[in-house]
Design an enzyme around this catalytic site. Sequence first.
Site, mmCIF file in Angstrom:
data_model
loop_
_atom_site.group_PDB
_atom_site.id
_atom_site.type_symbol
_atom_site.label_atom_id
_atom_site.label_comp_id
_atom_site.label_asym_id
_atom_site.label_seq_id
_atom_site.Cartn_x
_atom_site.Cartn_y
_atom_site.Cartn_z
ATOM 1 N N ARG A 153 6.914 9.465 -5.197
ATOM 2 C CA ARG A 153 6.447 10.817 -4.853
ATOM 3 C C ARG A 153 7.208 11.788 -5.735
ATOM 4 O O ARG A 153 8.436 11.870 -5.685
ATOM 5 C CB ARG A 153 6.698 11.128 -3.379
ATOM 6 C CG ARG A 153 6.490 12.589 -3.041
ATOM 7 C CD ARG A 153 6.480 12.885 -1.562
ATOM 8 N NE ARG A 153 5.236 12.452 -0.961
ATOM 9 C CZ ARG A 153 4.746 12.945 0.195
ATOM 10 N NH1 ARG A 153 5.412 13.877 0.850
ATOM 11 N NH2 ARG A 153 3.607 12.507 0.685
ATOM 12 N N HIS A 162 -3.189 12.842 -4.279
ATOM 13 C CA HIS A 162 -2.538 12.186 -3.132
ATOM 14 C C HIS A 162 -3.465 11.053 -2.686
ATOM 15 O O HIS A 162 -4.078 11.100 -1.622
ATOM 16 C CB HIS A 162 -2.312 13.204 -2.010
ATOM 17 C CG HIS A 162 -1.346 12.761 -0.953
ATOM 18 N ND1 HIS A 162 -0.732 11.527 -0.964
ATOM 19 C CD2 HIS A 162 -0.890 13.386 0.173
ATOM 20 C CE1 HIS A 162 0.066 11.426 0.091
ATOM 21 N NE2 HIS A 162 -0.024 12.538 0.796
ATOM 22 N N GLN A 176 -3.311 9.327 0.878
ATOM 23 C CA GLN A 176 -3.801 10.163 1.975
ATOM 24 C C GLN A 176 -5.316 10.037 2.117
ATOM 25 O O GLN A 176 -5.840 9.837 3.211
ATOM 26 C CB GLN A 176 -3.421 11.631 1.703
ATOM 27 C CG GLN A 176 -3.895 12.583 2.779
ATOM 28 C CD GLN A 176 -3.180 12.360 4.102
ATOM 29 O OE1 GLN A 176 -1.965 12.345 4.144
ATOM 30 N NE2 GLN A 176 -3.924 12.166 5.184
ATOM 31 N N ASP A 208 -5.377 21.563 4.561
ATOM 32 C CA ASP A 208 -4.045 21.137 4.120
ATOM 33 C C ASP A 208 -3.183 22.400 4.126
ATOM 34 O O ASP A 208 -3.714 23.522 4.231
ATOM 35 C CB ASP A 208 -4.182 20.536 2.695
ATOM 36 C CG ASP A 208 -2.868 20.054 2.096
ATOM 37 O OD1 ASP A 208 -1.862 19.948 2.827
ATOM 38 O OD2 ASP A 208 -2.847 19.780 0.872
ATOM 39 N N CYS A 264 -4.170 16.645 6.839
ATOM 40 C CA CYS A 264 -3.310 15.569 6.335
ATOM 41 C C CYS A 264 -1.904 15.659 6.908
ATOM 42 O O CYS A 264 -1.164 14.680 6.852
ATOM 43 C CB CYS A 264 -3.283 15.594 4.810
ATOM 44 S SG CYS A 264 -2.746 17.156 4.123
ATOM 45 N N ARG A 284 -2.368 5.917 7.591
ATOM 46 C CA ARG A 284 -1.578 5.810 6.355
ATOM 47 C C ARG A 284 -0.954 4.424 6.269
ATOM 48 O O ARG A 284 -0.932 3.804 5.208
ATOM 49 C CB ARG A 284 -0.473 6.888 6.337
ATOM 50 C CG ARG A 284 -0.973 8.337 6.356
ATOM 51 C CD ARG A 284 -1.713 8.675 5.090
ATOM 52 N NE ARG A 284 -0.894 8.397 3.926
ATOM 53 C CZ ARG A 284 0.060 9.221 3.463
ATOM 54 N NH1 ARG A 284 0.269 10.383 4.034
ATOM 55 N NH2 ARG A 284 0.764 8.899 2.389
#
Length: 300
Positions: free
Chosen positions: A100, A127, A130, A217, A257, A285
């Site tokens: 990340r 992402h 996700q 988001d 998310c 996830r």
Amino acid sequence: MNHLLSIEELSKDQIEKIVDLACVLKKDRKSSPQVLTGQQWALIFTKSSTRTRVSFEVGIRELGGQVMFLSGADIQLGRGEPIKDTARVLGRMIHGAVIRTFAQQDVVDFAKLSGIPTINALTDDEHPCQILADLQTIQERLGGWAGKRVCFLGDGDCNVARSWIWASARLGFELVIGAPKAFQPQESFMRNVPAGTIRVVDDPAEAVKGCDVLYTDVWVSMGKEAESADRIEILKPWQINDALLKHAKPNAIVMHCLPAYRGKEITDEVMEANADVIFDQAENRLHAQKAVIVQITRKA
Ligand code: CP
Ligand code: NVA
């Protein structure tokens, strides 16, 4: 597949296989295939995380592997050691990496120079983990995405929005990006996306009309903190609240998310009314990422 660097790189078939396998793995967590036996994986994170970190740590262990967490502050990367050197060192010691960070190029370079499976756990551009979990959630809740219309509201140029755009391009469901001019996907980015199922709309009520899924988001993504005040002011009309929901389909689901900022991109009422879906996304996830790792080990 050898890596998961973006949704852009995946085919329709690969996405469908990952989501189907995620559903299978979810049904029987105790019998996870031990595909990582004898393997050491590293999580290299230069941005904060709750869901991604925990789901990867748990998932890698459930698949029989061992895992170490390396924050940017702990390793020499945080003091300026280049990613290309970090990659060549770790590639000689560990079997897989989950990264990340800010620049997508760093994840691409790491994958190339380390020679080990590499997973993008969020960059400024994408992402992918996700969106795979979100697709699994849509499959569970709506029986699939074919013929469905998804609306992403808010910062339409952020990493999550971009991964949604690629998912729509690959899978062919309708995607509306509802965003004010300043936060619409950049032209230079859209130029690479096949034309077809994606519409950009700059009126919130119009954007959500006829949608099966409303998705939002945070308005201030990690790394954009200096722009907080401006973003919150400009994006205010794009909050998912009861008034906006009146313009969507009556049975539309709301997804997020997470982390959520109640009173900003979503109200507490809407968040709580859709908590089952939203926390399924968070749980998925784990299952979706395990499916990604299994597919990587199978080179499928
Ligand atoms: N959605 C998501 O990636 O959450 P974290 O930042 O907590 O990992
Ligand atoms: N767009 C957000 C996603 C957080 C999971 C960010 O990059 O901070």
